[in-house]
Design an enzyme around this catalytic site. Structure first.
Site, PDB file in Angstrom:
ATOM      1  N   LYS A  69       0.814  -1.409   0.031  1.00  0.00           N
ATOM      2  CA  LYS A  69       0.287   0.086  -0.013  1.00  0.00           C
ATOM      3  C   LYS A  69       0.890   1.192   0.121  1.00  0.00           C
ATOM      4  O   LYS A  69       0.363   2.372  -0.331  1.00  0.00           O
ATOM      5  CB  LYS A  69      -0.782  -0.025   1.305  1.00  0.00           C
ATOM      6  CG  LYS A  69      -2.100  -1.160   1.006  1.00  0.00           C
ATOM      7  CD  LYS A  69      -2.923  -0.927   2.281  1.00  0.00           C
ATOM      8  CE  LYS A  69      -4.009  -1.917   2.236  1.00  0.00           C
ATOM      9  NZ  LYS A  69      -5.201  -1.819   3.272  1.00  0.00           N
ATOM     10  N   ASP A 105      -9.434   3.267   2.540  1.00  0.00           N
ATOM     11  CA  ASP A 105      -9.343   2.598   3.781  1.00  0.00           C
ATOM     12  C   ASP A 105      -9.914   3.596   4.736  1.00  0.00           C
ATOM     13  O   ASP A 105     -10.490   3.066   5.907  1.00  0.00           O
ATOM     14  CB  ASP A 105      -8.129   2.220   4.135  1.00  0.00           C
ATOM     15  CG  ASP A 105      -7.650   0.599   3.228  1.00  0.00           C
ATOM     16  OD1 ASP A 105      -8.394   0.034   3.233  1.00  0.00           O
ATOM     17  OD2 ASP A 105      -6.381   0.707   3.179  1.00  0.00           O
TER      18      ASP A 105
HETATM   19  P1  ATR Z   1       0.413  -2.631   4.435  1.00  0.00           P
HETATM   20  O1  ATR Z   1       1.079  -1.314   3.866  1.00  0.00           O
HETATM   21  O2  ATR Z   1      -0.528  -3.252   3.195  1.00  0.00           O
HETATM   22  O3  ATR Z   1      -0.669  -2.393   5.521  1.00  0.00           O
HETATM   23  P2  ATR Z   1       2.823  -3.501   5.656  1.00  0.00           P
HETATM   24  O4  ATR Z   1       3.193  -2.096   5.248  1.00  0.00           O
HETATM   25  O5  ATR Z   1       3.539  -4.551   5.352  1.00  0.00           O
HETATM   26  O6  ATR Z   1       1.479  -3.676   4.786  1.00  0.00           O
HETATM   27  O7  ATR Z   1       2.263  -3.448   7.152  1.00  0.00           O
HETATM   28  C1  ATR Z   1       1.840  -4.421   7.919  1.00  0.00           C
HETATM   29  C2  ATR Z   1       1.884  -4.197   9.269  1.00  0.00           C
HETATM   30  O8  ATR Z   1       1.672  -5.225  10.129  1.00  0.00           O
HETATM   31  C3  ATR Z   1       3.164  -3.596   9.834  1.00  0.00           C
HETATM   32  O9  ATR Z   1       3.060  -2.693  10.968  1.00  0.00           O
HETATM   33  C4  ATR Z   1       4.078  -4.821  10.329  1.00  0.00           C
HETATM   34  O10 ATR Z   1       5.046  -4.497  11.235  1.00  0.00           O
HETATM   35  P3  ATR Z   1       6.804  -4.264  10.868  1.00  0.00           P
HETATM   36  O11 ATR Z   1       6.796  -2.516  10.443  1.00  0.00           O
HETATM   37  O12 ATR Z   1       7.388  -4.375  11.990  1.00  0.00           O
HETATM   38  O13 ATR Z   1       6.709  -5.056   9.583  1.00  0.00           O
HETATM   39  C5  ATR Z   1       3.044  -5.463  11.070  1.00  0.00           C
HETATM   40  N1  ATR Z   1       3.365  -7.089  10.827  1.00  0.00           N
HETATM   41  C6  ATR Z   1       3.402  -7.651  10.083  1.00  0.00           C
HETATM   42  N2  ATR Z   1       3.837  -9.132  10.559  1.00  0.00           N
HETATM   43  C7  ATR Z   1       3.824  -8.966  11.853  1.00  0.00           C
HETATM   44  C8  ATR Z   1       4.131  -9.918  12.735  1.00  0.00           C
HETATM   45  N3  ATR Z   1       4.424 -11.284  12.663  1.00  0.00           N
HETATM   46  N4  ATR Z   1       4.019  -9.230  14.106  1.00  0.00           N
HETATM   47  C9  ATR Z   1       3.850  -8.206  14.246  1.00  0.00           C
HETATM   48  N5  ATR Z   1       3.613  -7.363  13.470  1.00  0.00           N
HETATM   49  C10 ATR Z   1       3.560  -7.517  12.236  1.00  0.00           C
END
Ligand code: ATR
Length: 276
Positions: A69, A105
């Site tokens: 995104k 969103d």
């Molecule tokens: P999008 O932009 O589509 O929302 P993203 O930028 O990948 O997707 O964001 C996903 C969110 O979920 C982020 O806050 C990510 O945390 P990080 O910044 O530390 O990557 C979080 N996230 C993804 N997997 C996670 C996990 N296993 N545990 C905790 N947070 C997670």
């Protein structure tokens, strides 16, 4: 459904994306209002390739989901002011070869929260700092909520908090926030890892509102725990359907058949929940 030489192409890009119910929702909507179009799921990390394909084929519109995104912005020709202000795009419209990014969103989240919680002055914790988190934090802050952000990667969370003028709390200390509203925006708890829950149970106090933007499964472990502890819960379907409805309107200039869209998504999820 009749596919012919006039059928227009839409889709969702994400990684992973096979769990997505956007194809079911949008294809049903196209059918109900009689638009000759199909909507597919594209599992890809190649955003430059997506932008080129949209122009070459052409693909009329795409939905953008985790983890694209924010990064998709680099490949677009223009941004709607709200998407630019939020810094996150979940919808792309191909307008005569120009790719324009929108954010539905934020309005989708507000519609999901509407009537369930008063936002003004409400202490709110956003869990996550990705594109969806940005949109929701921005939207509820605009409505007067007092917002704190927590994120697994502290640097990303604190950067978002700074950009939006919100508070930040490190992931391991999220339970220091006395939140009346918690919005969970990470993929933790999403199928197939349905037993995961990113929020300490001690935070789930009776009477608070807990929203999970995951819609697959419909009742995430977080929501089941929250409900059993007397919290008011909001599942991910409402935001999902409203953000999708606004996409549909942007792409087609036709009112989205929201009731049917919600019904078809809920029916599919209830079937899955039953088989889990
Ligand atoms: P999008 O932009 O589509 O929302 P993203 O930028 O990948 O997707 O964001 C996903 C969110 O979920 C982020 O806050 C990510 O945390 P990080 O910044 O530390 O990557 C979080 N996230 C993804 N997997 C996670 C996990 N296993 N545990 C905790 N947070 C997670």
């Amino acid at each position: 459904m009749k596919i012919d030489q006039h059928t227009q192409l839409y889709g969702v890009i994400g990684y992973p994306v096979r769990h997505s119910l956007s194809p079911l929702m949008h294809n049903t909507a196209f059918g109900v209002v009689g638009i000759n179009a199909v909507y597919l799921a594209f599992e890809t990390r190649d955003l430059e390739g997506v932008a080129n394909a949209m122009k070459a084929l052409p693909i009329k519109g795409i939905s953008v989901t985790i983890p694209h995104k924010i990064r998709i912005i680099d490949y677009l020709d223009d941004l709607h002011p709200l998407a630019s202000q939020i810094g996150s795009v979940n919808t792309v419209l191909n307008q005569d070869g120009r790719l324009i990014g929108y954010n539905t969103d934020a309005s989708g989240a507000l519609r999901a929260l509407k009537g369930k919680v008063r936002l003004e002055g409400t202490h709110s914790l956003i869990v996550g700092a990705g594109g969806a988190a940005r949109s929701i934090a921005f939207a509820i802050k605009e409505m007067g909520a007092i917002v704190t952000i927590t994120n697994r990667t502290a640097s990303r969370g604190s950067a978002l908090a700074k950009a939006l003028g919100c508070g930040f709390v490190p992931w391991e200390n999220m339970d220091h926030v006395d939140a009346e509203l918690i919005v969970q925006t990470t993929p933790v708890g999403m199928a197939p890892n349905v037993n995961a829950c990113p929020i300490p149970v001690s935070m789930l106090k009776p009477g608070i509102v807990v929203m999970d933007i995951i819609y697959n499964p419909l009742r995430t472990r977080l929501l089941r725990l929250a409900q059993s502890r007397g919290c008011q819960v909001i599942d991910g379907v409402s935001m999902f359907v409203h953000q999708g409805g606004e996409q549909f309107r942007l792409w087609t200039n036709v009112d989205p058949p929201l009731r049917v869209m919600e019904e078809v998504v809920k029916e599919a999820l209830e079937k899955q929940d039953g088989s889990n």
